[in-house]
Design an enzyme around this catalytic site. Structure first.
Site, short mmCIF file in Angstrom:
data_model
loop_
_atom_site.label_atom_id
_atom_site.label_comp_id
_atom_site.label_asym_id
_atom_site.label_seq_id
_atom_site.Cartn_x
_atom_site.Cartn_y
_atom_site.Cartn_z
N CYS A 188 47.25 32.73 28.15
CA CYS A 188 46.67 31.68 29.00
C CYS A 188 46.93 30.27 28.47
O CYS A 188 47.25 29.36 29.24
CB CYS A 188 45.18 31.91 29.17
SG CYS A 188 44.33 32.47 27.68
N HIS A 243 40.52 26.46 30.15
CA HIS A 243 41.00 25.92 28.87
C HIS A 243 41.47 24.47 29.09
O HIS A 243 42.09 24.15 30.11
CB HIS A 243 42.20 26.71 28.36
CG HIS A 243 41.89 28.12 27.95
ND1 HIS A 243 40.61 28.59 27.77
CD2 HIS A 243 42.71 29.17 27.66
CE1 HIS A 243 40.65 29.86 27.38
NE2 HIS A 243 41.92 30.23 27.32
N1 LIG Z 1 40.56 36.35 29.58
C1 LIG Z 1 41.62 35.56 29.69
O1 LIG Z 1 41.50 34.34 29.95
C2 LIG Z 1 42.99 36.13 29.50
C3 LIG Z 1 44.09 35.32 29.79
C4 LIG Z 1 45.39 35.83 29.60
C5 LIG Z 1 45.56 37.10 29.15
N2 LIG Z 1 44.47 37.86 28.86
C6 LIG Z 1 44.68 39.23 28.37
O2 LIG Z 1 44.33 40.12 29.42
C7 LIG Z 1 43.82 41.34 28.87
C8 LIG Z 1 42.43 41.61 29.47
O3 LIG Z 1 41.57 40.54 29.13
P1 LIG Z 1 40.11 40.39 29.75
O4 LIG Z 1 39.68 39.02 29.34
O5 LIG Z 1 40.08 40.79 31.18
O6 LIG Z 1 39.30 41.48 28.86
P2 LIG Z 1 37.96 42.28 29.22
O7 LIG Z 1 37.08 41.46 30.09
O8 LIG Z 1 37.43 42.73 27.91
O9 LIG Z 1 38.48 43.55 30.06
C9 LIG Z 1 39.21 44.58 29.46
C10 LIG Z 1 39.58 45.63 30.50
O10 LIG Z 1 40.31 46.67 29.82
C11 LIG Z 1 39.67 47.93 30.05
N3 LIG Z 1 39.77 48.81 28.89
C12 LIG Z 1 39.31 48.61 27.64
N4 LIG Z 1 39.51 49.71 26.89
C13 LIG Z 1 40.11 50.62 27.69
C14 LIG Z 1 40.55 51.97 27.51
N5 LIG Z 1 40.40 52.60 26.34
N6 LIG Z 1 41.13 52.60 28.56
C15 LIG Z 1 41.25 51.98 29.74
N7 LIG Z 1 40.85 50.71 29.99
C16 LIG Z 1 40.28 50.04 28.97
C17 LIG Z 1 38.21 47.56 30.27
O11 LIG Z 1 37.57 48.65 30.93
P3 LIG Z 1 35.99 48.95 30.74
O12 LIG Z 1 35.26 47.90 31.53
O13 LIG Z 1 35.86 50.31 31.28
O14 LIG Z 1 35.72 48.82 29.26
C18 LIG Z 1 38.36 46.31 31.12
O15 LIG Z 1 38.63 46.66 32.45
C19 LIG Z 1 43.80 41.14 27.34
O16 LIG Z 1 44.97 41.68 26.79
C20 LIG Z 1 43.81 39.63 27.18
O17 LIG Z 1 44.39 39.22 25.96
C21 LIG Z 1 43.19 37.42 29.04
#
Ligand SMILES: NC(=O)c1ccc[n+]([C@@H]2O[C@H](COP(=O)([O-])OP(=O)(O)OC[C@H]3O[C@@H](n4cnc5c(N)ncnc54)[C@H](OP(=O)(O)O)[C@@H]3O)[C@@H](O)[C@H]2O)c1
Length: 333
Positions: free
Chosen positions: A128, A241
């Site tokens: 991001c 951000h």
């Molecule tokens: N947040 C941002 O601004 C942003 C920006 C760019 C990139 N990213 C990247 O995008 C990705 C997701 O980020 P997020 O912020 O959305 O994180 P998050 O809110 O923690 O969501 C994580 C997701 O992954 C799933 N997950 C976790 N463990 C799993 C497993 N063992 N098997 C299957 N699914 C699983 C979770 O499911 P459950 O709900 O069932 O646990 C949830 O749907 C990360 O790699 C992050 O670095 C995030």
């Protein structure tokens, strides 16, 4: 048009916005599937007037799916996405795991759409903090190549996912009520604080988040000679951000030239009137799919320098919007 589209990580901070955008932008497919961990399997998510049941992610889950948009932690992307490619699906990944792999395209549709269209394997969406900076750099780089960037970020807690927001809200409440709170994702209290570490120690005193900004920028712009010096800081802002950016170009770019180039670039909005206190802030950029720039001014310390302030919704252009734009590109193809 794709037949079956799977959203992996559908319950996460990014996954929820991906689903919202697919509905809002009327992305067409015969079937949509939502997957997450066993913790979420069986929950339902409303989508286009239907209640879709969340399925557990397994390696066999991708049979019959032709597009996967995944936003999970890195280790889950590492373990499961190769199975999606083997099953014949196009894969767009938000995680950091695959981005710098030579066989993986790293794509911002306004900048290098062709890389997505030519991709044979996984297509990654950049980090991001990288995406908004590179979108803002591109119109300047097109006027005169950028040789060096000094950037400091002020990153929102939603960048650390659903639990990051929970830490901000619960930690702030606890602090105001003089209670203890055990933070789940931040190394220090984020409430009423600024933490100059995002990610782990990576290279010469720079963190993994900072080095992502270096490596990913070079890959997207196809220019390994750009020098980048980032400092990434987490602040107690819920979403969006902010970045203070100074670029040094081969020949000088005036603030007026920059303003015009920013305004003409797709996906950039200029909010820049200091005397009227007009500039981008998380409070006026939250919920938008664009990248906002303001405080555009000459770098008074260098003849070829230009400084500006850049804000974008990290869950949208920094993640979900970029991935959905890539999906739209693939669908057109
Ligand atoms: N947040 C941002 O601004 C942003 C920006 C760019 C990139 N990213 C990247 O995008 C990705 C997701 O980020 P997020 O912020 O959305 O994180 P998050 O809110 O923690 O969501 C994580 C997701 O992954 C799933 N997950 C976790 N463990 C799993 C497993 N063992 N098997 C299957 N699914 C699983 C979770 O499911 P459950 O709900 O069932 O646990 C949830 O749907 C990360 O790699 C992050 O670095 C995030």
């Amino acid at each position: 048009m794709f037949d079956t589209v799977a959203i992996v990580g559908a319950t996460g901070a990014v996954g929820q916005i991906i689903i919202e955008l697919l509905e809002e932008r009327n992305f067409e497919a015969k079937k949509f599937r939502f997957l997450a961990s066993a913790r979420s399997a069986g929950k339902t998510i409303s989508f286009k007037g239907e209640e879709i049941v969340v399925e557990e992610l397994t390696k066999d889950a991708f049979a019959g799916t032709d597009l996967v948009i995944a936003s999970t932690p890195d280790d889950i992307a590492a373990e499961y996405l190769p199975s999606a490619i083997e099953a014949g699906a196009k894969v767009i990944d938000e995680s950091g795991y695959w981005r710098m792999n030579d066989d993986v395209a790293l794509v911002i549709p306004e900048i290098n759409p062709q890389d997505a269209l030519n991709a044979q394997g996984i297509i990654s969406s950049p980090n991001c903090s990288t995406t908004q900076m590179v979108v803002a750099m591109k119109p300047l780089h097109d006027i005169s190549p950028i040789r060096r960037v000094i950037v400091s970020t002020y990153q929102a807690t939603s960048g650390a996912g659903v639990q990051g927001d929970e830490d901000l809200v619960q930690g702030s409440k606890a602090r105001l009520e003089n209670r203890d709170y055990e933070y789940k994702v931040f190394q220090h209290p984020i409430a009423f604080n600024a933490i100059p570490q995002i990610g782990s120690e990576k290279y010469e005193g720079y963190t993994s988040e900072e080095m992502k900004m270096v490596y990913e920028t070079r890959k997207i712009l196809g220019d390994d000679s750009i020098q980048i010096n980032p400092t990434c800081v987490r602040i107690p802002v819920w979403n969006c951000h902010s970045e203070s950016i100074t670029v040094e170009t081969e020949s000088p770019i005036s603030p007026d030239q920059a303003r015009e180039a920013f305004a003409a670039f797709p996906g950039i909005q200029v909010l820049d009137n200091l005397s009227e206190s007009v500039y981008p802030m998380p409070s006026n950029c939250d919920g938008s799919n664009d990248v906002f720039v303001g405080r555009i001014r000459k770098d008074i310390s260098h003849p070829n320098g230009l400084s500006f302030w850049c804000v974008s919704d990290n869950l949208r252009k920094g993640a979900a919007t970029n991935a959905v734009q890539i999906a739209e590109l693939l669908a057109e193809q």
